[in-house]
Design an enzyme around this catalytic site. Sequence first.
Site, PDB file in Angstrom:
ATOM      1  CD  GLU A  15       3.986  -2.207  13.495  1.00 19.32           C
ATOM      2  OE1 GLU A  15       2.814  -1.790  13.601  1.00 19.32           O
ATOM      3  OE2 GLU A  15       4.794  -2.175  14.430  1.00 19.32           O
ATOM      4  CG  ASN A  60      -0.352  -0.057   2.512  1.00 23.55           C
ATOM      5  OD1 ASN A  60       0.691  -0.679   2.687  1.00 23.55           O
ATOM      6  ND2 ASN A  60      -0.947   0.612   3.467  1.00 23.55           N
ATOM      7  N   GLY A  73       2.059  -6.230   7.110  1.00 26.79           N
ATOM      8  CA  GLY A  73       1.144  -6.827   6.134  1.00 26.79           C
ATOM      9  C   GLY A  73      -0.135  -7.264   6.821  1.00 26.79           C
ATOM     10  CB  CYS A  89      -2.578  -0.175   8.074  1.00 26.06           C
ATOM     11  SG  CYS A  89      -1.205   0.941   8.436  1.00 26.06           S
ATOM     12  CD  GLU A 143       7.560  -1.116  11.778  1.00 25.56           C
ATOM     13  OE1 GLU A 143       6.694  -0.408  11.214  1.00 25.56           O
ATOM     14  OE2 GLU A 143       8.277  -1.926  11.168  1.00 25.56           O
ATOM     15  CB  THR A 186       0.630 -12.590   5.963  1.00 29.20           C
ATOM     16  OG1 THR A 186      -0.325 -12.429   4.926  1.00 29.20           O
ATOM     17  CG2 THR A 186       1.939 -13.056   5.368  1.00 29.20           C
TER      18      THR A 186
HETATM   19  P1  NAD Z   1       0.185  -9.470   2.874  1.00 27.23           P
HETATM   20  O1  NAD Z   1       0.202 -10.009   4.259  1.00 27.23           O
HETATM   21  O2  NAD Z   1      -0.551 -10.214   1.839  1.00 27.23           O
HETATM   22  O3  NAD Z   1       1.662  -9.311   2.306  1.00 27.23           O
HETATM   23  C1  NAD Z   1       2.650  -8.545   2.970  1.00 27.23           C
HETATM   24  C2  NAD Z   1       4.019  -9.061   2.584  1.00 27.23           C
HETATM   25  O4  NAD Z   1       4.178 -10.372   3.105  1.00 27.23           O
HETATM   26  C3  NAD Z   1       4.227  -9.176   1.069  1.00 27.23           C
HETATM   27  O5  NAD Z   1       5.547  -8.812   0.758  1.00 27.23           O
HETATM   28  C4  NAD Z   1       4.003 -10.658   0.829  1.00 27.23           C
HETATM   29  O6  NAD Z   1       4.655 -11.135  -0.313  1.00 27.23           O
HETATM   30  C5  NAD Z   1       4.596 -11.260   2.086  1.00 27.23           C
HETATM   31  N1  NAD Z   1       4.137 -12.611   2.433  1.00 27.23           N
HETATM   32  C6  NAD Z   1       2.989 -13.225   2.073  1.00 27.23           C
HETATM   33  N2  NAD Z   1       2.955 -14.474   2.586  1.00 27.23           N
HETATM   34  C7  NAD Z   1       4.091 -14.636   3.310  1.00 27.23           C
HETATM   35  C8  NAD Z   1       4.616 -15.701   4.100  1.00 27.23           C
HETATM   36  N3  NAD Z   1       3.978 -16.865   4.251  1.00 27.23           N
HETATM   37  N4  NAD Z   1       5.802 -15.519   4.711  1.00 27.23           N
HETATM   38  C9  NAD Z   1       6.463 -14.349   4.597  1.00 27.23           C
HETATM   39  N5  NAD Z   1       6.025 -13.315   3.842  1.00 27.23           N
HETATM   40  C10 NAD Z   1       4.841 -13.452   3.219  1.00 27.23           C
HETATM   41  O7  NAD Z   1      -0.326  -7.980   3.031  1.00 27.23           O
HETATM   42  P2  NAD Z   1      -0.632  -6.969   1.853  1.00 27.23           P
HETATM   43  O8  NAD Z   1      -1.907  -7.407   1.215  1.00 27.23           O
HETATM   44  O9  NAD Z   1       0.590  -6.758   1.057  1.00 27.23           O
HETATM   45  O10 NAD Z   1      -0.881  -5.609   2.669  1.00 27.23           O
HETATM   46  C11 NAD Z   1      -2.112  -5.236   3.162  1.00 27.23           C
HETATM   47  C12 NAD Z   1      -2.181  -5.478   4.651  1.00 27.23           C
HETATM   48  O11 NAD Z   1      -1.092  -4.835   5.300  1.00 27.23           O
HETATM   49  C13 NAD Z   1      -3.422  -4.913   5.284  1.00 27.23           C
HETATM   50  O12 NAD Z   1      -3.947  -5.860   6.181  1.00 27.23           O
HETATM   51  C14 NAD Z   1      -2.924  -3.695   6.031  1.00 27.23           C
HETATM   52  O13 NAD Z   1      -3.696  -3.300   7.125  1.00 27.23           O
HETATM   53  C15 NAD Z   1      -1.577  -4.142   6.449  1.00 27.23           C
HETATM   54  N6  NAD Z   1      -0.720  -3.003   6.742  1.00 27.23           N
HETATM   55  C16 NAD Z   1      -0.395  -2.764   8.045  1.00 27.23           C
HETATM   56  C17 NAD Z   1       0.388  -1.660   8.366  1.00 27.23           C
HETATM   57  C18 NAD Z   1       0.783  -1.374   9.792  1.00 27.23           C
HETATM   58  O14 NAD Z   1       1.694  -0.585   9.989  1.00 27.23           O
HETATM   59  N7  NAD Z   1       0.143  -1.972  10.778  1.00 27.23           N
HETATM   60  C19 NAD Z   1       0.833  -0.820   7.357  1.00 27.23           C
HETATM   61  C20 NAD Z   1       0.469  -1.093   6.032  1.00 27.23           C
HETATM   62  C21 NAD Z   1      -0.306  -2.194   5.737  1.00 27.23           C
END
Ligand code: NAD
Length: 480
Positions: free
Chosen positions: A248, A150, A226, A282, A461, A230
């Site tokens: 996070e 994002n 993420g 997020c 963080e 995940t």
């Molecule tokens: P995601 O969990 O699908 O992916 C995040 C990252 O993890 C990607 O690089 C992905 O390739 C990797 N990944 C996927 N499966 C994995 C595994 N089994 N092992 C290790 N890495 C793996 O998330 P997304 O769809 O990219 O992002 C959206 C989400 O992120 C939303 O839920 C959002 O709220 C969250 N987010 C949180 C914050 C925060 O600071 N709390 C900030 C931004 C986004």
Amino acid sequence: MEKILNYINGQLVEPASGKYIENINPSIGSVYSLIPDSDASDVQKAVQSAQASFPLWSAIPLEKRASILNTIANLIDRDLDKLALAESVDQGKPLKLARAVDIPRASANMRFYATASMHMSSESHLMEGEAINYTTRTPIGVAGCISPWNLPLYLFTWKIAPALAAGCTVVAKPSELTPMTAFLFSKLCIEAGLPAGVLNIVHGLGNKVGQAIVEHPNVSAISFTGGTVTGKTIAATAAPMFKKLSLELGGKNPNIIFADCDFEQAVSTSINSSFSNQGEICLCGSRILVEQSLFDKFVGEFVKRTKELTVGDPLEESTRMGALVSEPHMNKVLSYIELAKKEGGQILCGGKRITISGRCANGYFVEPTVIVGLDQQCRTNQEEIFGPVVTIMPFDSEEEVISFANSSAYGLSATVWTENLKRAHRVAHQIKSGIIWINCWLLRDLRTPFGGMKQSGVGREGGWEALKFFTETKNVCVKL
Ligand code: NAD
């Protein structure tokens, strides 16, 4: 077609498999570059090079380390226009937003931690007449940094900067949906003279590359941003290996509006906190809770201004909302709008995919959507949608709105609008979220702790928290 390359041991290299994944520009819905389809063997090489460079990087004088990170920050600033365009094309966000927020924040992250590392100091505790303790913090080793799509370069550097500043070497993976600025960043690291192997960037799928980073026995700490699902998988893999973890995760943030708020500020900021970056932040306030006496007035004005938002070509100056990041994500967002209808919600505006005329005709655009009439407990109000969709619900009392706010499994952030200072403090204190904004939203001081409670994450963080995360603490007690 442009090929993105891995950055391993100071070189830009093809994946071991020789295979590539298609990278789609979401605003036109077609492939525009290729991403390495890396696997565990690429991660293995990256970890080896990070291990080999650790003795050098962890021992390099602080001033030198800071100077290289500052040079990277300067190069990001130099390439602002190029990086902002790349981010907009890759992610779908308005170019204007990438230029004003994403890329400046990436250089700010590098600069902030370059400087912070020079101010880290050790602690000492004197036991009068008996002993003196001193506490050292040494870099933890090879850190794994995994980031989402994002805010691509913004969140990628938010992890890498403190890890490198603390003296760790890094194996990092950006999202496979938005890898382009991380690739451009690797070129800037080479130009800045970052020693080979200090930062390694392996591109590819989460369940292959991400999983291999998390599983690798020589990666000592994982910093992940993420989705919550995940995050659970990562925790299940890393916890039995006793790795340090910073997670996070998602949010379902309440935006609480009391009748005594500054109405204009509350409405205009709530438009931003609902629809900035297409609602793909997020920290977006996706559940708007409005005191009953203000409800009709707020909803009327909010819907009027939502209808005025320009959704369109991300490269146009007038665009306020661009494309969603991918077709599957767009379909997920649309499915939640359908779910909201089934759950009894009334769509006051938006609710549909939009077709933009011209070059963006096949892009993944969704109207900003406002829904009322839903119960607090329904799925639409409990699950993270992560798109341009907000619900608005009324409340009667302070106690009631606190219970509504806390009814979610998430606890990332909350916003409170009131001119009553005592109430603002009282409510802030009772909301179970890691970040509370009073009469503002997304106002960030990089020194403050950042992160969520409950299913929004583990650890924090920002500021010292991130620098400490990437270090191992040792106490030495010397008898006098
Ligand atoms: P995601 O969990 O699908 O992916 C995040 C990252 O993890 C990607 O690089 C992905 O390739 C990797 N990944 C996927 N499966 C994995 C595994 N089994 N092992 C290790 N890495 C793996 O998330 P997304 O769809 O990219 O992002 C959206 C989400 O992120 C939303 O839920 C959002 O709220 C969250 N987010 C949180 C914050 C925060 O600071 N709390 C900030 C931004 C986004």
